[in-house]
Design an enzyme around this catalytic site. Structure first.
Site, mmCIF file in Angstrom:
data_model
loop_
_atom_site.group_PDB
_atom_site.id
_atom_site.type_symbol
_atom_site.label_atom_id
_atom_site.label_comp_id
_atom_site.label_asym_id
_atom_site.label_seq_id
_atom_site.Cartn_x
_atom_site.Cartn_y
_atom_site.Cartn_z
ATOM 1 N N SER A 106 12.494 23.571 -15.166
ATOM 2 C CA SER A 106 11.250 22.904 -14.749
ATOM 3 C C SER A 106 10.164 23.965 -14.683
ATOM 4 O O SER A 106 10.470 25.156 -14.464
ATOM 5 C CB SER A 106 11.423 22.282 -13.353
ATOM 6 N N TYR B 118 14.905 23.414 -5.001
ATOM 7 C CA TYR B 118 14.748 22.934 -6.382
ATOM 8 C C TYR B 118 14.189 24.048 -7.267
ATOM 9 O O TYR B 118 14.683 24.280 -8.370
ATOM 10 C CB TYR B 118 13.810 21.723 -6.361
HETATM 11 N N1 NAD Z 1 10.037 13.997 -13.534
HETATM 12 C C1 NAD Z 1 9.422 15.165 -13.553
HETATM 13 O O1 NAD Z 1 8.210 15.258 -13.298
HETATM 14 C C2 NAD Z 1 10.176 16.429 -13.893
HETATM 15 C C3 NAD Z 1 9.470 17.644 -14.006
HETATM 16 C C4 NAD Z 1 10.166 18.814 -14.303
HETATM 17 C C5 NAD Z 1 11.537 18.777 -14.519
HETATM 18 N N2 NAD Z 1 12.188 17.590 -14.413
HETATM 19 C C6 NAD Z 1 13.630 17.601 -14.626
HETATM 20 O O2 NAD Z 1 13.972 16.637 -15.599
HETATM 21 C C7 NAD Z 1 15.250 16.081 -15.294
HETATM 22 C C8 NAD Z 1 15.136 14.571 -15.189
HETATM 23 O O3 NAD Z 1 14.202 14.274 -14.160
HETATM 24 P P1 NAD Z 1 13.833 12.771 -13.799
HETATM 25 O O4 NAD Z 1 12.463 12.775 -13.257
HETATM 26 O O5 NAD Z 1 14.163 11.880 -14.944
HETATM 27 O O6 NAD Z 1 14.844 12.509 -12.585
HETATM 28 P P2 NAD Z 1 15.107 11.105 -11.822
HETATM 29 O O7 NAD Z 1 15.204 11.436 -10.375
HETATM 30 O O8 NAD Z 1 14.134 10.097 -12.245
HETATM 31 O O9 NAD Z 1 16.509 10.673 -12.392
HETATM 32 C C9 NAD Z 1 17.631 11.464 -12.147
HETATM 33 C C10 NAD Z 1 18.874 10.646 -12.360
HETATM 34 O O10 NAD Z 1 19.960 11.500 -11.974
HETATM 35 C C11 NAD Z 1 20.879 10.732 -11.215
HETATM 36 N N3 NAD Z 1 21.616 11.633 -10.321
HETATM 37 C C12 NAD Z 1 21.193 12.179 -9.158
HETATM 38 N N4 NAD Z 1 22.177 12.901 -8.605
HETATM 39 C C13 NAD Z 1 23.242 12.814 -9.442
HETATM 40 C C14 NAD Z 1 24.564 13.328 -9.419
HETATM 41 N N5 NAD Z 1 25.005 14.064 -8.398
HETATM 42 N N6 NAD Z 1 25.382 13.033 -10.441
HETATM 43 C C15 NAD Z 1 24.973 12.255 -11.479
HETATM 44 N N7 NAD Z 1 23.736 11.730 -11.549
HETATM 45 C C16 NAD Z 1 22.886 12.007 -10.543
HETATM 46 C C17 NAD Z 1 20.024 9.715 -10.462
HETATM 47 O O11 NAD Z 1 20.801 8.588 -10.079
HETATM 48 C C18 NAD Z 1 18.948 9.381 -11.487
HETATM 49 O O12 NAD Z 1 19.290 8.262 -12.276
HETATM 50 C C19 NAD Z 1 15.701 16.741 -13.999
HETATM 51 O O13 NAD Z 1 16.533 17.840 -14.293
HETATM 52 C C20 NAD Z 1 14.400 17.208 -13.393
HETATM 53 O O14 NAD Z 1 14.576 18.286 -12.504
HETATM 54 C C21 NAD Z 1 11.549 16.426 -14.104
#
Ligand code: NAD
Length: 245
Positions: free
Chosen positions: A142, A155
């Site tokens: 991230s 995080y």
């Molecule tokens: N959304 C953003 O703005 C953003 C920004 C930078 C990085 N990211 C990274 O991108 C990736 C996806 O982010 P997102 O926003 O789609 O996340 P999200 O929170 O929308 O979705 C994450 C999914 O992971 C599942 N999850 C949570 N804990 C779990 C576990 N222990 N085992 C299996 N599944 C599990 C949840 O049920 C959910 O469906 C992540 O690694 C996040 O850190 C996201």
């Protein structure tokens, strides 16, 4: 970029970025296993992909639990015979600074967000090595890994760890033909955890447009395809220039 006949596992693929990746992969011919803690999300996403004509299964489990991961690998191999691609998308975030964050929350966030990708990669890579036909793994860092700031700490540290993990995994798995890279998204779609929706997030980047899951998905597709075969062990920022403003 064709993923015809490739089998891909997307952890955390039940919503937001993981869901976007699974849609794009399926449009490019991949078979998809959606591995998510939330059974309803995993099965609903797999159902949506099947309605679009793809082959897809939803598997409930946690990226922190070895038996769940081993079960997931076994189910995917029983279904399609092999695994070619792993995208380590699942993560959770904290929302406090060092003075206030409960110790237990630190441990939980590190467990899901850093240990989870290690465990999933370990067991999927063992399967890929057994198959002997290589593979591709994409980890999720991230832009929070680089920035510091006072809104969260566990995080940010976990996402910094992902950059190092990616380099070591890349070096150790390259001899087996498994290519490992990472992306570092800026704010994309909904906030991690879904508390703030895409429509309520500003666009603090050089395009003045909020980045959406499909924008990340296109880069992940490139990283798992042969088009990027000389990119190994890298973490690519996908933040529409937010980091150079
Ligand atoms: N959304 C953003 O703005 C953003 C920004 C930078 C990085 N990211 C990274 O991108 C990736 C996806 O982010 P997102 O926003 O789609 O996340 P999200 O929170 O929308 O979705 C994450 C999914 O992971 C599942 N999850 C949570 N804990 C779990 C576990 N222990 N085992 C299996 N599944 C599990 C949840 O049920 C959910 O469906 C992540 O690694 C996040 O850190 C996201």
């Amino acid at each position: 970029m064709s993923l015809q006949d490739k089998v891909a596992v997307i952890t955390g693929g039940g919503r937001n970025i993981g869901a976007g990746i699974s849609h794009l992969f399926s449009q490019n011919g991949a078979k998809l296993a959606i591995f998510d803690l939330d059974l309803g999300r995993a099965t609903a996403q797999a159902e949506a992909l099947r309605e679009d004509g793809a082959e897809a299964i939803g598997i409930a489990g946690s990226v922190t639990r070895t038996p769940d991961i081993q079960n997931m690998v076994e189910r995917v191999v029983n279904e399609w015979g092999h695994i070619d691609i792993l995208v380590n998308c699942a993560a959770i975030s904290d929302r406090q600074g060092i003075l206030d964050l409960p110790d237990e929350t630190w441990r939980e966030v590190l467990e899901v967000t850093l240990t989870g990708p290690f465990l999933c990669s370990k067991y999927v890579a063992q399967q890929m090595v057994k198959q002997g036909t290589g593979g591709a793994i994409v980890n999720f860092s991230s832009t929070s890994a680089y920035g510091g700031g006072n809104r969260r700490i566990a995080y940010n540290a976990a996402k910094g760890g992902i950059i190092s993990l990616t380099q070591s995994m890349a070096a150790q798995l390259a001899p087996h033909g498994i290519r490992v890279n990472a992306i570092a998204p800026g704010p994309t779609g909904d906030q991690v955890g879904g508390a703030i929706l895409a429509s309520d997030r500003g666009a603090h980047n050089l395009l003045n447009q909020h980045t959406m899951p499909e924008d990340q998905a296109r880069v992940v597709l490139f990283l798992v395809s042969d088009e990027s075969r000389h990119i190994i062990g890298q973490t690519i920022r996908v933040d529409a220039g937010g980091g150079v403003m």
